[in-house]
Enzyme design. Structure first.
Site, mmCIF file in Angstrom:
data_model
loop_
_atom_site.group_PDB
_atom_site.id
_atom_site.type_symbol
_atom_site.label_atom_id
_atom_site.label_comp_id
_atom_site.label_asym_id
_atom_site.label_seq_id
_atom_site.Cartn_x
_atom_site.Cartn_y
_atom_site.Cartn_z
ATOM 1 N N GLU A 60 19.398 2.102 -11.894
ATOM 2 C CA GLU A 60 20.840 2.047 -11.387
ATOM 3 C C GLU A 60 21.396 0.707 -12.150
ATOM 4 O O GLU A 60 20.883 -0.287 -12.204
ATOM 5 C CB GLU A 60 20.728 1.828 -9.944
ATOM 6 C CG GLU A 60 21.942 1.326 -9.141
ATOM 7 C CD GLU A 60 21.865 0.707 -7.703
ATOM 8 O OE1 GLU A 60 23.081 0.921 -7.074
ATOM 9 O OE2 GLU A 60 20.868 0.444 -7.255
ATOM 10 N N LYS A 62 28.188 7.584 -6.908
ATOM 11 C CA LYS A 62 27.761 7.402 -5.529
ATOM 12 C C LYS A 62 28.503 7.768 -4.233
ATOM 13 O O LYS A 62 29.641 7.170 -4.278
ATOM 14 C CB LYS A 62 27.063 5.888 -5.519
ATOM 15 C CG LYS A 62 26.253 5.536 -4.278
ATOM 16 C CD LYS A 62 25.538 4.177 -4.348
ATOM 17 C CE LYS A 62 24.580 3.997 -2.995
ATOM 18 N NZ LYS A 62 24.180 2.620 -3.256
ATOM 19 N N CYS A 68 20.149 4.534 -5.083
ATOM 20 C CA CYS A 68 19.541 3.662 -4.406
ATOM 21 C C CYS A 68 19.538 4.029 -2.746
ATOM 22 O O CYS A 68 18.596 4.889 -2.411
ATOM 23 C CB CYS A 68 20.222 2.295 -4.512
ATOM 24 S SG CYS A 68 19.740 0.834 -3.713
#
Length: 501
Positions: A267, A324, A376
């Site tokens: 990430e 995301k 994440c």
């Protein structure tokens, strides 16, 4: 005749807090799963015959223990990386734990409204209340689906239920098992050991049998996968003067991995917007194409200078971009930004002004393989991952667990990622900055893992899969419907019983 509440007063609250502290020990990194069943049994006993108000406060104490122990890693993020003093970090962590405990306690007000009086009613309704509470906690205020009871059974026979009912279904079976233990301990109850044994056999042996069900089937040959775990300290990673050194690091460490089918960086691997490092990305894409490699990296992106995204992009023979969707409060955006931004360093972390990506996004692809991506925190949302798994052959999660330090947080996070592979029966790649980086099979087994907290490269093979599990198709809805129906039937039965008397 009125009944006298069991375990009244301060002693009962202290006992509830201690039983709450026990529950995280059933999960990673300890995995003492029987402790979780005993924790559930203890709470059930302590809530017996309490009123709604008393049940709320007793459950609140349990929640303080649960989250004070299980979510203690929040302190690391605030103190070590948010540069807050020990006192301020402790205060903010305490407020966080109190808020979670209040959310945890809310469903148990319903349990105290007459559902905790008799053994039969208790053993039926407590698991339903517990699971609906876990779902509620994973939704309210953007959600915190952490410390679910079912995660402690990732490596027990109950894991066989994961492709059918997901983690919440396993939580329900575990809560039922713990409830039955509590009922047996209570005096003068009609539930016998034989009743307990039959129910345990039904679900535990059923889970053992279901472990052998494959659900999905291979697509082509196994893929060779390489992962770079750079282990960059955050103060180095977000230092703009270090950018060229970081780009050199990625170029040099990636060179031995080229030639693999996929190479993964974690990430926000490159701490700059994609348009700011175009020459570097173009160079790496060309090298990847020469080696017939798909290179996938986390990197911040922006659109028209107005919206910023935490993204994953495909380079080389990989293509596509994922933004995301589920952002972390304070980490990736600041609620009440007008008032909080700039007050302390924790509210002004690097890259904390992202926008959420669209709900529907095309998967990243490489060599005809579709890759479902979660960045994440997103990997802990079981239904979000299930939706992306329906049309993909491989799951990928990139993360930066450096924010958790050497706490229990990375271990919990890794355990949840394994559960996503198990629920959807799709192999999963997990690439992180400094651990836990791993390749996970479609059965949730760890195929290869890099040592944490050090610069490493990891290589191994995973076989993409096609097809879906019942959980992938329907998500948590059937389990939630079962729990809700259970409570409605219990309320109806209770009302009829009250009318007869």
């Amino acid at each position: 005749m009125a009944t006298t509440p069991s375990h009244p007063g301060l002693k009962g609250h202290i006992a509830a807090l201690l039983f709450g502290v026990m529950l995280p020990f059933s999960m990673a990194p300890w995995n003492w799963w029987p402790v979780g069943l005993l924790s559930i049994a203890g709470l059930l006993i302590l809530l017996r015959q309490l009123s709604s108000n008393a049940s709320f406060w007793r459950s609140f104490c349990y929640g303080l223990g649960l989250f004070g122990c299980g979510a203690s890693w929040v302190f690391v993020s605030i103190h070590d990386h948010g540069q807050a003093s020990v006192l301020l970090a402790s205060l903010l962590t305490g407020l966080f734990v109190i808020a979670l405990a209040l959310v945890f306690a809310v469903p148990f007000t319903l349990y105290g409204a007459g559902l905790n009086r008799h053994a039969g009613m208790m053993v039926i309704t407590f698991p339903a209340i517990w699971v609906l509470g876990e779902w509620w906690r994973g939704w309210i205020f953007s959600g915190f689906p952490w410390l679910y009871l079912g995660y402690g059974h990732l490596d027990t026979w109950l894991s066989g239920w994961a492709p059918i009912a997901g983690v919440l279904g396993i939580s329900w079976v575990a809560a039922l098992s713990g409830s039955l233990i509590g009922i047996i301990v209570l005096p003068r109850q009609k539930f016998t050991l034989s009743n307990f044994a039959v129910l345990i056999a039904l679900f535990w042996l059923g889970g053992w049998y279901l472990q052998n069900e494959t659900w999905t089937r291979p697509v082509g040959e196994p893929l060779r996968i390489g992962i770079l775990q750079p282990a960059l300290p955050l103060n180095v990673k977000w230092d703009s003067d270090q950018l060229n050194n970081i780009l050199t690091l990625y170029r040099e460490e990636t060179e031995p991995l080229l030639g693999a089918d996929l190479v993964i960086w974690p990430e926000s691997a490159i701490p700059a917007f994609s348009d700011e490092v175009k020459p570097f990305l173009k160079e790496m894409a060309a090298e990847a194409i020469d080696q017939d490699t798909g290179l996938i990296t986390g990197i911040p992106t922006r659109a028209f200078g107005q919206q910023y995204f935490n993204s994953v992009i495909g380079l080389g023979i990989a293509s596509g971009t994922y933004h995301k969707q589920h952002l972390v409060p304070f980490g990736e955006y600041v609620p009440f930004e007008r008032w909080l931004r700039g007050t302390i360093a924790f509210f002004d972390l690097p890259m904390s002004a992202f926008s959420p990506g669209p709900a529907t996004q095309a998967p990243i692809t490489a060599n005809g393989i579709a890759i479902g991506t979660a960045i994440c925190y997103e990997i802990v949302f079981q239904d979000l991952v299930a939706r992306s798994a329906r049309e993909t052959n491989l799951l990928l999660t990139v993360s930066n667990d450096t924010w958790f330090g050497r706490s229990i947080g990375p271990h919990q996070h890794f355990q949840m990622a394994r559960m996503r592979a198990m629920e959807n029966r799709k192999p999963l790649i997990r690439a992180t900055n400094d651990g836990i980086t791993a390749l996970i099979s479609s059965q949730g087994e760890v195929v290869a893992k890099a040592p944490a907290y050090s610069r490493q490269t990891l290589s191994g093979y995973l076989t993409p899969k096609r097809g879906t599990t019942p959980f992938t198709e329907r998500g948590s809805l059937p389990v939630l419907a079962l729990c809700l129906l259970t409570l409605l039937m219990a309320a109806f039965t209770q009302q009829r019983s009250g009318n007869r008397h």
